[in-house]
Design an enzyme around this catalytic site. Sequence first.
Site, PDB file in Angstrom:
ATOM      1  N   GLU A 110       0.832  -1.208   0.000  1.00  0.00           N
ATOM      2  CA  GLU A 110       0.000   0.000   0.000  1.00  0.00           C
ATOM      3  C   GLU A 110       0.872   1.266   0.000  1.00  0.00           C
ATOM      4  OE1 GLU A 110      -4.140  -0.725   1.904  1.00  0.00           O
ATOM      5  OE2 GLU A 110      -2.693  -1.590   3.296  1.00  0.00           O
ATOM      6  N   GLU A 130      -4.053  -9.281   3.349  1.00  0.00           N
ATOM      7  CA  GLU A 130      -4.769  -8.996   4.596  1.00  0.00           C
ATOM      8  C   GLU A 130      -5.901  -9.969   4.878  1.00  0.00           C
ATOM      9  OE1 GLU A 130      -3.485  -6.687   2.675  1.00  0.00           O
ATOM     10  OE2 GLU A 130      -2.854  -4.924   3.810  1.00  0.00           O
TER      11      GLU A 130
HETATM   12  C1  LIG Z   1       6.527 -12.141   3.698  1.00  0.00           C
HETATM   13  C2  LIG Z   1       6.517 -13.602   4.109  1.00  0.00           C
HETATM   14  C3  LIG Z   1       5.707 -14.432   3.117  1.00  0.00           C
HETATM   15  C4  LIG Z   1       7.989 -14.114   4.100  1.00  0.00           C
HETATM   16  O1  LIG Z   1       8.040 -15.458   4.503  1.00  0.00           O
HETATM   17  P1  LIG Z   1       9.459 -16.109   4.892  1.00  0.00           P
HETATM   18  O2  LIG Z   1       9.141 -17.525   5.248  1.00  0.00           O
HETATM   19  O3  LIG Z   1      10.458 -15.856   3.821  1.00  0.00           O
HETATM   20  O4  LIG Z   1       9.970 -15.289   6.171  1.00  0.00           O
HETATM   21  P2  LIG Z   1       9.398 -15.328   7.653  1.00  0.00           P
HETATM   22  O5  LIG Z   1      10.104 -16.366   8.437  1.00  0.00           O
HETATM   23  O6  LIG Z   1       7.915 -15.408   7.642  1.00  0.00           O
HETATM   24  O7  LIG Z   1       9.784 -13.862   8.154  1.00  0.00           O
HETATM   25  C5  LIG Z   1      11.055 -13.573   8.738  1.00  0.00           C
HETATM   26  C6  LIG Z   1      10.811 -12.900  10.070  1.00  0.00           C
HETATM   27  O8  LIG Z   1      10.084 -11.698   9.854  1.00  0.00           O
HETATM   28  C7  LIG Z   1       8.878 -11.728  10.619  1.00  0.00           C
HETATM   29  N1  LIG Z   1       7.819 -11.000   9.907  1.00  0.00           N
HETATM   30  C8  LIG Z   1       7.586 -10.949   8.606  1.00  0.00           C
HETATM   31  N2  LIG Z   1       6.523 -10.185   8.325  1.00  0.00           N
HETATM   32  C9  LIG Z   1       6.072  -9.750   9.512  1.00  0.00           C
HETATM   33  C10 LIG Z   1       4.974  -8.940   9.915  1.00  0.00           C
HETATM   34  N3  LIG Z   1       4.157  -8.346   9.010  1.00  0.00           N
HETATM   35  N4  LIG Z   1       4.795  -8.710  11.229  1.00  0.00           N
HETATM   36  C11 LIG Z   1       5.632  -9.225  12.142  1.00  0.00           C
HETATM   37  N5  LIG Z   1       6.704 -10.008  11.835  1.00  0.00           N
HETATM   38  C12 LIG Z   1       6.903 -10.265  10.530  1.00  0.00           C
HETATM   39  C13 LIG Z   1       8.556 -13.216  10.763  1.00  0.00           C
HETATM   40  O9  LIG Z   1       7.685 -13.441  11.845  1.00  0.00           O
HETATM   41  C14 LIG Z   1       9.951 -13.779  10.989  1.00  0.00           C
HETATM   42  O10 LIG Z   1      10.367 -13.500  12.310  1.00  0.00           O
HETATM   43  P3  LIG Z   1      11.019 -14.651  13.228  1.00  0.00           P
HETATM   44  O11 LIG Z   1      10.015 -15.740  13.333  1.00  0.00           O
HETATM   45  O12 LIG Z   1      12.257 -15.057  12.466  1.00  0.00           O
HETATM   46  O13 LIG Z   1      11.306 -13.961  14.523  1.00  0.00           O
HETATM   47  C15 LIG Z   1       5.965 -13.767   5.520  1.00  0.00           C
HETATM   48  O14 LIG Z   1       6.842 -13.210   6.445  1.00  0.00           O
HETATM   49  C16 LIG Z   1       4.606 -13.172   5.696  1.00  0.00           C
HETATM   50  O15 LIG Z   1       3.615 -13.688   5.220  1.00  0.00           O
HETATM   51  N6  LIG Z   1       4.547 -12.056   6.437  1.00  0.00           N
HETATM   52  C17 LIG Z   1       3.282 -11.428   6.797  1.00  0.00           C
HETATM   53  C18 LIG Z   1       2.781 -10.565   5.669  1.00  0.00           C
HETATM   54  C19 LIG Z   1       1.389 -10.028   5.971  1.00  0.00           C
HETATM   55  O16 LIG Z   1       0.453 -10.752   6.259  1.00  0.00           O
HETATM   56  N7  LIG Z   1       1.240  -8.705   5.890  1.00  0.00           N
HETATM   57  C20 LIG Z   1      -0.023  -8.025   6.144  1.00  0.00           C
HETATM   58  C21 LIG Z   1      -0.038  -7.454   7.546  1.00  0.00           C
HETATM   59  S1  LIG Z   1      -1.583  -6.650   7.915  1.00  0.00           S
HETATM   60  C22 LIG Z   1      -1.338  -5.060   7.247  1.00  0.00           C
HETATM   61  O17 LIG Z   1      -0.320  -4.765   6.679  1.00  0.00           O
HETATM   62  C23 LIG Z   1      -2.412  -4.075   7.455  1.00  0.00           C
HETATM   63  C24 LIG Z   1      -2.175  -2.747   7.116  1.00  0.00           C
HETATM   64  C25 LIG Z   1      -3.017  -1.665   7.524  1.00  0.00           C
HETATM   65  C26 LIG Z   1      -4.296  -1.497   7.002  1.00  0.00           C
HETATM   66  C27 LIG Z   1      -5.086  -0.444   7.429  1.00  0.00           C
HETATM   67  C28 LIG Z   1      -4.615   0.454   8.353  1.00  0.00           C
HETATM   68  C29 LIG Z   1      -3.341   0.316   8.865  1.00  0.00           C
HETATM   69  C30 LIG Z   1      -2.541  -0.752   8.455  1.00  0.00           C
HETATM   70  C31 LIG Z   1      -3.705  -4.522   8.082  1.00  0.00           C
HETATM   71  C32 LIG Z   1      -3.777  -4.398   9.575  1.00  0.00           C
HETATM   72  O18 LIG Z   1      -2.901  -3.815  10.232  1.00  0.00           O
HETATM   73  O19 LIG Z   1      -4.818  -4.839  10.132  1.00  0.00           O
END
Ligand SMILES: CC(C)(COP(=O)(O)OP(=O)(O)OC[C@H]1O[C@@H](n2cnc3c(N)ncnc32)[C@H](O)[C@@H]1OP(=O)(O)O)[C@@H](O)C(=O)NCCC(=O)NCCSC(=O)/C(=C/c1ccccc1)CC(=O)O
Length: 256
Positions: A110, A130
């Site tokens: 976004e 999301e």
């Molecule tokens: C991106 C991924 C697919 C990558 O996967 P991969 O396996 O390569 O890596 P991971 O092991 O998963 O990640 C490494 C490490 O980073 C941490 N991590 C990654 N993304 C996040 C995150 N968003 N929040 C917290 N931590 C994160 C992960 O936990 C690992 O840590 P460790 O275990 O090593 O300590 C994969 O990471 C993935 O799918 N991530 C999540 C992506 C996602 O779902 N994003 C959407 C979030 S909701 C949002 O953005 C909103 C925005 C918004 C809307 C309206 C108003 C304000 C904001 C909605 C909301 O907030 O409700």
Amino acid sequence: MPVTLEVKNHVAYVTLNRPEAMNSLDPESTCDLAEIWARVRTDPDIRVAVLSGAGEKAFCTGTDMKKAPPPTECMAATYLREGQPILPHMKMWKPIIAAINGYAVGGGLEMALACDMRIASSNAKFGLTEVKVASLAGLNGTQALPRAIPQAVAMKMLLTGEMISAEEALRYGLVSDVVEPSALADLARTYAEKIASAAPLSVQATKQAAVLGKDMPLEHGILYSHLLWGVLRDTEDRKEGFKAFGERRAPEFRGA
Ligand SMILES: CC(C)(COP(=O)(O)OP(=O)(O)OC[C@H]1O[C@@H](n2cnc3c(N)ncnc32)[C@H](O)[C@@H]1OP(=O)(O)O)[C@@H](O)C(=O)NCCC(=O)NCCSC(=O)/C(=C/c1ccccc1)CC(=O)O
């Protein structure tokens, strides 16, 4: 610092700096970004910004879901006092380039959609995931993505949470360029410095005409852009641009 700012040659390099958490946005990052964008908007030395993420894995994966604080008041109170977070701070007439160096997911995509140019590394991936975490792309995603790429692809991404590759993003016009990860920063700098070497008021007026004109009937947009041309007509920089052309030298623009 969860977000860093470096200013060089009139370019602001804004870097999300939490690679261990895929540069997701925790409350400190959101606060930093608000301050940094305010500086970018108001500092006359800055003509253009590049937004990127530290490391090679992620641009930004949206809200830090592990550090999201529980609400302290009802949404109506926050919404009516502050509106939404993050994107309003990016509203300015100086251009912002998103250099997408890996995952651009959720709020990360976004933010990229709120930028004026998007370039990506070949390992980038793009998604509004999301729905998978019981939320909604509520910054601009449900509105900006269907306007940026074909509706069918946008709806597939929004409803399934499926990600697309850099190659697909290029094909659909979500990004203008895809390069090897090691070449992304150089390409971002090249574009940013080109923009910074142009006349700042002209660049900002051009962004304004394109952004505001998009929501106007064509005839109104054309009239509006002619008025903006008129605003620029008497600037010192326009005189300098024409003079420098005649004298076969590089112009020196001052933003005046
Ligand atoms: C991106 C991924 C697919 C990558 O996967 P991969 O396996 O390569 O890596 P991971 O092991 O998963 O990640 C490494 C490490 O980073 C941490 N991590 C990654 N993304 C996040 C995150 N968003 N929040 C917290 N931590 C994160 C992960 O936990 C690992 O840590 P460790 O275990 O090593 O300590 C994969 O990471 C993935 O799918 N991530 C999540 C992506 C996602 O779902 N994003 C959407 C979030 S909701 C949002 O953005 C909103 C925005 C918004 C809307 C309206 C108003 C304000 C904001 C909605 C909301 O907030 O409700």
